[in-house]
Motif scaffolding. Structure first.
Motif, short mmCIF file in Angstrom:
data_model
loop_
_atom_site.label_atom_id
_atom_site.label_comp_id
_atom_site.label_asym_id
_atom_site.label_seq_id
_atom_site.Cartn_x
_atom_site.Cartn_y
_atom_site.Cartn_z
N ALA A 52 -16.83 -2.68 -6.76
CA ALA A 52 -18.12 -2.74 -7.45
C ALA A 52 -18.41 -4.12 -7.99
O ALA A 52 -19.23 -4.29 -8.88
N GLY A 53 -17.73 -5.14 -7.48
CA GLY A 53 -17.93 -6.50 -7.95
C GLY A 53 -17.04 -6.85 -9.12
O GLY A 53 -16.17 -7.72 -9.01
N PHE A 54 -17.21 -6.14 -10.25
CA PHE A 54 -16.40 -6.42 -11.42
C PHE A 54 -15.06 -5.69 -11.38
O PHE A 54 -14.18 -5.96 -12.19
N ILE A 55 -14.92 -4.75 -10.44
CA ILE A 55 -13.67 -4.02 -10.28
C ILE A 55 -13.48 -3.69 -8.81
O ILE A 55 -14.44 -3.39 -8.10
N THR A 56 -12.23 -3.79 -8.35
CA THR A 56 -11.93 -3.47 -6.97
C THR A 56 -10.62 -2.70 -6.88
O THR A 56 -9.70 -2.93 -7.69
N PHE A 57 -10.55 -1.80 -5.93
CA PHE A 57 -9.35 -0.99 -5.72
C PHE A 57 -8.66 -1.35 -4.41
O PHE A 57 -7.85 -0.59 -3.91
N ALA A 58 -8.98 -2.53 -3.89
CA ALA A 58 -8.42 -2.92 -2.59
C ALA A 58 -6.91 -3.11 -2.65
O ALA A 58 -6.20 -2.83 -1.67
N ASN A 59 -6.40 -3.59 -3.79
CA ASN A 59 -4.96 -3.87 -3.90
C ASN A 59 -4.22 -2.86 -4.77
O ASN A 59 -3.04 -3.04 -5.06
N VAL A 60 -4.91 -1.82 -5.18
CA VAL A 60 -4.28 -0.81 -6.04
C VAL A 60 -3.52 0.19 -5.18
O VAL A 60 -4.07 0.69 -4.19
N PRO A 61 -2.27 0.49 -5.52
CA PRO A 61 -1.54 1.50 -4.74
C PRO A 61 -2.12 2.89 -4.96
O PRO A 61 -2.55 3.24 -6.06
N ALA A 62 -2.15 3.67 -3.91
CA ALA A 62 -2.67 5.03 -3.95
C ALA A 62 -1.57 6.00 -4.35
O ALA A 62 -0.37 5.67 -4.31
N PRO A 63 -1.94 7.23 -4.75
CA PRO A 63 -0.91 8.24 -5.03
C PRO A 63 0.02 8.48 -3.86
O PRO A 63 1.21 8.74 -4.05
N SER A 64 -0.52 8.38 -2.64
CA SER A 64 0.33 8.56 -1.45
C SER A 64 1.35 7.46 -1.32
O SER A 64 2.41 7.65 -0.70
N ASP A 65 1.08 6.28 -1.89
CA ASP A 65 2.07 5.19 -1.90
C ASP A 65 3.09 5.38 -3.02
O ASP A 65 4.24 4.97 -2.89
N ALA A 66 2.64 5.96 -4.13
CA ALA A 66 3.53 6.11 -5.27
C ALA A 66 4.54 7.24 -5.09
O ALA A 66 5.63 7.18 -5.65
N LEU A 67 4.20 8.25 -4.30
CA LEU A 67 5.12 9.38 -4.12
C LEU A 67 6.44 8.96 -3.48
O LEU A 67 7.52 9.36 -3.96
N PRO A 68 6.45 8.16 -2.38
CA PRO A 68 7.74 7.70 -1.85
C PRO A 68 8.52 6.85 -2.85
O PRO A 68 9.75 6.93 -2.91
N ALA A 69 7.79 6.03 -3.63
CA ALA A 69 8.48 5.22 -4.64
C ALA A 69 9.10 6.11 -5.72
O ALA A 69 10.20 5.84 -6.20
N LEU A 70 8.39 7.17 -6.11
CA LEU A 70 8.93 8.11 -7.09
C LEU A 70 10.16 8.81 -6.53
O LEU A 70 11.17 8.98 -7.23
N TRP A 71 10.09 9.22 -5.29
CA TRP A 71 11.23 9.89 -4.65
C TRP A 71 12.44 8.96 -4.61
O TRP A 71 13.58 9.38 -4.86
#
Length: 281
Positions: A52-71
């Motif tokens: 949205a210009g002032f905020i971007t989620f392009a580099n934010v990890p998704a929940p699907s990325d965090a689940l393997p890290a949690l495991w």
């Protein structure tokens, strides 16, 4: 008259047969659905790389990325050490804050001279964020462990203190006057009137203080921690291991929420004379 009693008996039996825990179950299901909706929204904005210009989620990890890290973290031998270090630091700082905050709050709320002497300095210190205390904590304490406990202590102190003060000030003066007229001694006045009357507010402050102690954990473990969930989160950022950042944040949130709920349950169990009527729907 007999018909009236019969109708009343039917209503009472209907209330007894109704599922008493249905509203609680419904509310829990609603809250779980709300949490699931938030996680789903998070996954979608990351998947579509919303910007949205002032905020971007392009580099934010998704929940699907965090689940393997949690495991991976759950199977890591370092997890028990991380948890033990963080829990010990939070509990140590919180317990000292509870003793100091409740003790000072009872005195400030009861005696105007103590309020005028102590409260102004505390009000000046209260807005200072925990991260600003790091250099001073390093200078004051020879041990980094004590410095980290001090940061969690600062985070928990002021919610406990202010809620205790408000609880004492909210006690009906007629109760105090009645106790005095019956010859109650000062110590018994505190233990039998003031402390029970302020107990609900005190436990509210303790629950908030527990949450803020966990909130300050990352700040505390930035000092010199080698283990701890906050240290794990900060180290993940420095190593650019972004999914682990989300895992560390989620663990801190879960531990903070769980410990706050335990404090609230303890407060409910220890204050049976105080029950809020359900006014919200």
């Amino acid at each position: 008259m007999a018909a009236t009693f019969e109708l009343r008996d039917r209503r009472e039996s209907t209330r007894e047969r109704a599922p008493r825990f249905a509203p609680t179950t419904k509310r829990r299901a609603w809250r779980a659905a709300s949490l699931a909706a938030c996680v789903t929204l998070w996954q979608l904005v990351v998947y579509f790389r919303l910007s949205a210009g002032f905020i971007t989620f392009a580099n934010v990890p998704a929940p699907s990325d965090a689940l393997p890290a949690l495991w991976s973290l759950l199977h890591s031998p370092k997890l028990p050490m991380h948890l033990a270090a963080s829990i010990w630091r939070v509990l140590a700082g919180f317990c000292v804050a509870a003793v100091v905050g409740v003790g000072l709050g009872l005195a400030i709320g009861r005696y105007r001279a103590v309020e005028d002497t102590v409260l102004p300095a505390l009000e000046v210190l209260r807005p200072i964020p925990a991260v600003a205390w790091i250099p001073l904590a390093i200078l004051m304490f020879p041990s980094s462990e004590l410095s980290m406990m001090f940061i969690t202590f600062i985070g928990a102190l002021f919610p406990i203190l202010l809620n205790t003060v408000h609880g004492v000030e909210g006690i009906d003066p007629r109760l105090v006057a009645t106790a005095r007229s019956l010859g109650t001694k000062p110590l018994a006045l505190y233990t039998e009137v003031i402390l029970p009357g302020a107990a609900p507010a005190i436990f509210t402050g303790l629950a908030i203080g527990m949450g803020t102690a966990w909130f300050c954990l990352v700040t505390a473990e930035m000092i010199a921690g080698q283990y701890g969930i906050g240290y794990f989160t900060w180290e993940s950022y420095t190593l650019q291991n972004y999914p682990d950042i989300v895992v560390g944040m989620a663990l801190i949130g879960a531990l903070g929420m769980g410990s706050s709920v335990l404090v609230k349950r303890l407060g409910i169990a220890l204050t049976p004379w105080y029950r809020l009527q359900e006014t919200r729907r």
